[in-house]
Design a protein around this motif. Structure first.
Motif, PDB file in Angstrom:
ATOM      1  N   LEU A   1     -46.657 -39.744  18.376  1.00 55.08           N
ATOM      2  CA  LEU A   1     -47.369 -39.472  17.359  1.00 55.08           C
ATOM      3  C   LEU A   1     -48.421 -37.902  16.820  1.00 55.08           C
ATOM      4  N   ASN A   2     -48.128 -36.612  17.398  1.00 50.08           N
ATOM      5  CA  ASN A   2     -49.358 -35.594  17.665  1.00 50.08           C
ATOM      6  C   ASN A   2     -49.711 -35.326  15.868  1.00 50.08           C
ATOM      7  N   ALA A   3     -50.325 -34.483  15.668  1.00 49.62           N
ATOM      8  CA  ALA A   3     -51.712 -34.636  14.339  1.00 49.62           C
ATOM      9  C   ALA A   3     -50.242 -34.495  13.611  1.00 49.62           C
ATOM     10  N   SER A   4     -49.313 -33.372  13.620  1.00 44.48           N
ATOM     11  CA  SER A   4     -48.882 -33.035  12.248  1.00 44.48           C
ATOM     12  C   SER A   4     -47.313 -33.412  12.383  1.00 44.48           C
ATOM     13  N   THR A   5     -47.302 -34.944  12.928  1.00 45.87           N
ATOM     14  CA  THR A   5     -45.909 -35.997  13.091  1.00 45.87           C
ATOM     15  C   THR A   5     -46.719 -36.589  12.457  1.00 45.87           C
ATOM     16  N   PHE A   6     -48.085 -37.073  12.536  1.00 43.91           N
ATOM     17  CA  PHE A   6     -48.355 -38.032  11.584  1.00 43.91           C
ATOM     18  C   PHE A   6     -49.107 -37.522  10.276  1.00 43.91           C
ATOM     19  N   ALA A   7     -49.388 -36.793  10.337  1.00 43.41           N
ATOM     20  CA  ALA A   7     -49.792 -35.875   9.112  1.00 43.41           C
ATOM     21  C   ALA A   7     -48.051 -36.186   8.192  1.00 43.41           C
ATOM     22  N   ALA A   8     -47.285 -35.843   8.637  1.00 42.33           N
ATOM     23  CA  ALA A   8     -46.040 -35.881   7.856  1.00 42.33           C
ATOM     24  C   ALA A   8     -45.696 -37.620   7.162  1.00 42.33           C
ATOM     25  N   ARG A   9     -45.966 -38.117   8.345  1.00 43.54           N
ATOM     26  CA  ARG A   9     -46.270 -39.585   8.236  1.00 43.54           C
ATOM     27  C   ARG A   9     -46.838 -40.419   7.537  1.00 43.54           C
TER      28      ARG A   9
END
Ligand code: ACO
Length: 371
Positions: free
Chosen positions: A184-192
């Motif tokens: 759950l890195n920052a960009s993946t979290f942003a996508a989710r």
């Protein structure tokens, strides 16, 4: 309610895609070390999306789909020609991916099959967009993707217009495997967060690109190269780094929120950096990087992360630094889209709280009475 700065240690979701446990990174339960040594990037993308390694037929079908989807709309190319030439490539990529949705009639189709197709399409088209942006900023015409090539080979071909050598293809392919997903890195979290509102996949990936751009995340690889360029020579490393440390400045490419004893991806990139230098009889960038690592690890106890040796690897592959973070995106779009698909399987809007620490008991003051 008490806020946790940077959400450190907060478990925000469950996931079956990738995990980091005791410093070991796995994709779908397979150690990244194993994948980096044996898997090609397309196999890894399939693994992230569908939860298992593809058999020969499934891999061949995926390659065919990637070939079919790789061209980008001519209207998008015309639009990209209007972007200013000296613009940040991640900003241009963010705009182009956002615009891509306008040319996809299925952009708002929420069915699983359509979303799986969009994941593959985005994976196929991002390399074409990044290569086109690179050529346009040099005043050259984009080169159309070729069928039958891997993503790594096709990307290098579209950049230069000539068939890349085997070493470069292998190095880039391994780098793509290493960057494909990361819990759950920052960009993946942003996508989710974006798609949890039931917005579309393009919006999720556009958000992710915006988050990856920052120098505390994917943008660090470009910052590392700027630092190496500024240092210039091996014998300047010590004074340059010591001054930064004395000024308590951050050294890009070091440290990590989750890994405290080293990033398992960094050793592959370090080896690649050394080997590419030895092949070209020019190990300056590698030697400078090792010297920096010795100082930062020695004095701060911080280890290099995935971005540190990527900088010297990509430079030695003849790739300009403006493309380092976009290359990260070319790989990570596989992880982003896998997470988006997973988010929708059991969706709930992501809406945390904020601990309010502002003024209280204030009254409205009419404008004529304000200071
Ligand atoms: N250089 C110098 N000091 C550092 C560095 C660094 N690269 N990284 C962390 N520190 C120090 C901090 O200043 C802090 O010290 P303090 O406690 O005396 O204030 C301590 O180590 C803890 O660091 P935080 O910033 O609190 O760690 P956090 O988990 O919030 O941040 C991050 C992690 C963003 C990766 C951080 O280490 C950093 O900024 N590194 C440089 C940028 C970078 O390389 N980013 C890429 C990360 S990998 C990726 O996203 C693909």
């Amino acid at each position: 309610m008490t806020a946790t700065k940077g959400l450190e240690g907060i478990v925000a979701t469950t996931s079956t895609i990738s995990s980091i446990v005791d410093g070991v990174l796995t994709y779908r339960g397979i150690d990244i070390d194993d994948l980096a040594l044996h898997a090609g990037f397309e196999e890894v993308a399939y693994l992230l999306w569908f939860g298992k390694l593809p058999n020969a037929q499934e891999l061949s079908d995926l390659r065919q789909d990637l070939d079919t989807f790789a061209p980008i709309p001519q209207l998008l190319i015309e639009q990209m020609k209007l972007y200013p030439k000296d613009v940040n490539t991640m900003a241009a990529l963010r705009s182009a991916v956002s615009a891509l949705a306008l040319y996809d009639e299925e952009a708002d189709d929420v069915s699983r099959s359509s979303n799986e197709k969009k994941a593959i399409r985005l994976q196929a088209q991002l390399p074409t967009i990044v290569a086109a942006l690179s050529r346009l900023r040099q005043g050259k015409e984009p080169i159309a993707p070729q069928k039958g090539l891997s993503i790594a080979e096709n990307f290098l071909y579209m950049l230069r217009g000539e068939q890349p050598d085997e070493t470069s293809i292998k190095a880039l392919d391994q780098a793509l495997v290493l960057h494909a997903d990361h819990e759950l890195n920052a960009s993946t979290f942003a996508a989710r967060v974006t798609v949890a509102t039931l917005s579309d996949m393009y919006s999720g990936v556009t958000s992710a690109i915006g988050a990856l751009k920052g120098p505390l995340h994917g943008g660090a690889n470009e910052a590392v190269m700027r630092m190496l360029d500024e240092i210039g020579e091996v014998d300047q490393v010590e004074s340059y780094i010591q001054e930064k440390l004395n000024n308590r400045e951050k050294i890009m490419g070091f440290g990590h929120r989750v890994y405290k004893n080293g990033d398992p991806r960094a050793k592959f990139l370090q080896k690649m950096s050394r080997e590419l230098g030895e092949m070209k009889n020019d190990t300056k960038l590698y030697t400078m990087s090792v010297k920096i690592e010795d100082m930062i690890t020695g004095q701060k106890g911080l280890k290099p992360n995935v971005d540190f040796y990527s900088a010297s690897v990509y430079t030695q592959l003849g790739i300009e630094s403006e493309l380092f973070t976009p290359i990260f995106a070319i790989s990570r779009v596989s992880g982003w889209t896998a997470h988006i698909l997973e988010q929708w399987v059991d969706n709930r809007i992501i809406r945390p709280r904020a601990e309010y620490i502002g003024l209280t008991d204030q009254k409205y003051i009419p404008i004529e009475l304000r200071a």
